[in-house]
Design a protein around this motif. Sequence first.
Motif, PDB file in Angstrom:
ATOM      1  N   PRO A  77       8.473 101.968  35.423  1.00 45.17           N
ATOM      2  CA  PRO A  77       7.645 101.078  34.402  1.00 45.17           C
ATOM      3  C   PRO A  77       8.066  99.887  35.418  1.00 45.17           C
ATOM      4  O   PRO A  77       8.623 100.050  36.133  1.00 45.17           O
ATOM      5  CB  PRO A  77       7.955 100.416  33.101  1.00 45.17           C
ATOM      6  CG  PRO A  77       8.938 101.031  32.907  1.00 45.17           C
ATOM      7  CD  PRO A  77       9.235 102.328  34.295  1.00 45.17           C
ATOM      8  N   PRO A  78       6.907  98.764  36.505  1.00 47.96           N
ATOM      9  CA  PRO A  78       7.726  97.911  37.438  1.00 47.96           C
ATOM     10  C   PRO A  78       8.534  97.291  37.111  1.00 47.96           C
ATOM     11  O   PRO A  78       9.076  97.174  37.687  1.00 47.96           O
ATOM     12  CB  PRO A  78       6.331  96.484  36.778  1.00 47.96           C
ATOM     13  CG  PRO A  78       5.214  97.292  36.177  1.00 47.96           C
ATOM     14  CD  PRO A  78       5.714  98.491  34.951  1.00 47.96           C
ATOM     15  N   SER A  79       9.349  97.120  35.702  1.00 47.64           N
ATOM     16  CA  SER A  79      10.536  96.294  35.543  1.00 47.64           C
ATOM     17  C   SER A  79      11.975  97.694  35.942  1.00 47.64           C
ATOM     18  O   SER A  79      13.017  97.088  36.651  1.00 47.64           O
ATOM     19  CB  SER A  79      10.629  96.655  33.557  1.00 47.64           C
ATOM     20  OG  SER A  79      10.746  97.907  33.262  1.00 47.64           O
ATOM     21  N   GLN A 116      13.639  94.288  40.400  1.00 45.41           N
ATOM     22  CA  GLN A 116      13.913  94.282  38.927  1.00 45.41           C
ATOM     23  C   GLN A 116      16.296  94.688  38.372  1.00 45.41           C
ATOM     24  O   GLN A 116      16.291  94.713  37.937  1.00 45.41           O
ATOM     25  CB  GLN A 116      13.035  94.540  38.456  1.00 45.41           C
ATOM     26  CG  GLN A 116      12.488  93.871  37.884  1.00 45.41           C
ATOM     27  CD  GLN A 116      11.367  93.668  38.970  1.00 45.41           C
ATOM     28  OE1 GLN A 116      11.355  94.517  39.872  1.00 45.41           O
ATOM     29  NE2 GLN A 116      10.560  92.648  39.188  1.00 45.41           N
ATOM     30  N   LEU A 117      15.418  95.761  39.426  1.00 46.40           N
ATOM     31  CA  LEU A 117      17.216  96.845  39.117  1.00 46.40           C
ATOM     32  C   LEU A 117      18.567  95.717  39.754  1.00 46.40           C
ATOM     33  O   LEU A 117      19.347  96.399  39.335  1.00 46.40           O
ATOM     34  CB  LEU A 117      17.162  98.517  39.715  1.00 46.40           C
ATOM     35  CG  LEU A 117      16.084  99.118  39.259  1.00 46.40           C
ATOM     36  CD1 LEU A 117      16.508 100.337  40.316  1.00 46.40           C
ATOM     37  CD2 LEU A 117      16.722  99.357  38.039  1.00 46.40           C
ATOM     38  N   ARG A 118      18.574  95.524  40.962  1.00 46.24           N
ATOM     39  CA  ARG A 118      19.619  94.484  41.749  1.00 46.24           C
ATOM     40  C   ARG A 118      19.685  93.449  40.769  1.00 46.24           C
ATOM     41  O   ARG A 118      20.740  93.263  41.011  1.00 46.24           O
ATOM     42  CB  ARG A 118      18.516  94.478  43.307  1.00 46.24           C
ATOM     43  CG  ARG A 118      18.937  95.480  43.498  1.00 46.24           C
ATOM     44  CD  ARG A 118      19.443  96.145  44.076  1.00 46.24           C
ATOM     45  NE  ARG A 118      19.707  97.835  45.293  1.00 46.24           N
ATOM     46  CZ  ARG A 118      20.050  98.676  45.026  1.00 46.24           C
ATOM     47  NH1 ARG A 118      21.048  99.526  44.661  1.00 46.24           N
ATOM     48  NH2 ARG A 118      19.275 100.038  45.532  1.00 46.24           N
ATOM     49  N   SER A 119      18.596  92.700  40.559  1.00 51.92           N
ATOM     50  CA  SER A 119      19.140  91.881  39.466  1.00 51.92           C
ATOM     51  C   SER A 119      20.263  92.280  38.130  1.00 51.92           C
ATOM     52  O   SER A 119      20.784  91.300  37.546  1.00 51.92           O
ATOM     53  CB  SER A 119      17.578  90.911  39.476  1.00 51.92           C
ATOM     54  OG  SER A 119      16.622  91.441  38.283  1.00 51.92           O
ATOM     55  N   LEU A 120      19.926  93.613  37.800  1.00 51.42           N
ATOM     56  CA  LEU A 120      20.823  93.601  36.827  1.00 51.42           C
ATOM     57  C   LEU A 120      21.925  93.928  37.059  1.00 51.42           C
ATOM     58  O   LEU A 120      22.501  93.812  35.818  1.00 51.42           O
ATOM     59  CB  LEU A 120      19.936  94.875  35.738  1.00 51.42           C
ATOM     60  CG  LEU A 120      18.629  95.333  34.866  1.00 51.42           C
ATOM     61  CD1 LEU A 120      18.359  96.386  35.013  1.00 51.42           C
ATOM     62  CD2 LEU A 120      18.476  93.997  34.067  1.00 51.42           C
ATOM     63  N   GLU A 121      22.365  94.166  38.103  1.00 51.39           N
ATOM     64  CA  GLU A 121      23.788  94.577  37.689  1.00 51.39           C
ATOM     65  C   GLU A 121      24.157  92.618  39.234  1.00 51.39           C
ATOM     66  O   GLU A 121      23.961  92.980  40.224  1.00 51.39           O
ATOM     67  CB  GLU A 121      23.974  95.772  39.231  1.00 51.39           C
ATOM     68  CG  GLU A 121      23.737  96.573  38.296  1.00 51.39           C
ATOM     69  CD  GLU A 121      24.724  97.333  38.014  1.00 51.39           C
ATOM     70  OE1 GLU A 121      25.428  97.313  38.951  1.00 51.39           O
ATOM     71  OE2 GLU A 121      24.686  99.109  37.180  1.00 51.39           O
ATOM     72  N   ALA A 122      25.304  92.334  38.475  1.00 50.29           N
ATOM     73  CA  ALA A 122      25.534  90.857  38.998  1.00 50.29           C
ATOM     74  C   ALA A 122      26.167  91.555  39.823  1.00 50.29           C
ATOM     75  O   ALA A 122      27.459  91.994  40.083  1.00 50.29           O
ATOM     76  CB  ALA A 122      25.380  90.299  37.811  1.00 50.29           C
ATOM     77  N   GLY A 123      26.556  90.948  41.279  1.00 52.04           N
ATOM     78  CA  GLY A 123      27.333  91.147  42.101  1.00 52.04           C
ATOM     79  C   GLY A 123      26.962  92.203  42.965  1.00 52.04           C
ATOM     80  O   GLY A 123      27.626  92.482  43.798  1.00 52.04           O
TER      81      GLY A 123
END
Length: 171
Positions: A151-153, A158-165
Amino acid sequence: MEELSKVGVCIKDQEQRVLYQNNLSLQICGEQSGQICGKVCKKLYGEMKECSAISQGMKLFKSTEIDGSKVDAVIVNDGERISTFFYPLNEEQDQALKQEAYFAERGLTKSEIRIMQMVMQGMINSEIAEKLFISKATLKTHLNNAYKKLPPSMRPSQLRSLEAGSKTSVR
């Protein structure tokens, strides 16, 4: 020699009376010596009986839940003794299994699953390609094929923004 404390071992006779338990087995199941096992083995034997009678040979149980914990277990019946070996799965392994199942349900190949797990860990393309001994072009082909199935998510941004830092890369 250091005891294999990461693997639980329980050995029983053919009547399923416990003859031996190592420390991990004692911690998980409690003292069962001389008794018919009512913990890990009971559940696994129940599953074995559903498939076929307990017979000589070996049966593997992947990611089986026992008393709220996940374990991988192997039961070996040599006709004289029934030996149960179980390995508790930690949360990181459990998460990897969940990710693998999620990706497999969406039709990803084994290579695509492995690559996506590395992406989820925050690895960048050059690290993934180096670790897998493949070219960046081959990696990008696998990534594009995987993204088409997801899926687009699940897209890189999106994957990179899920992991802070986490490490970032331009894909």
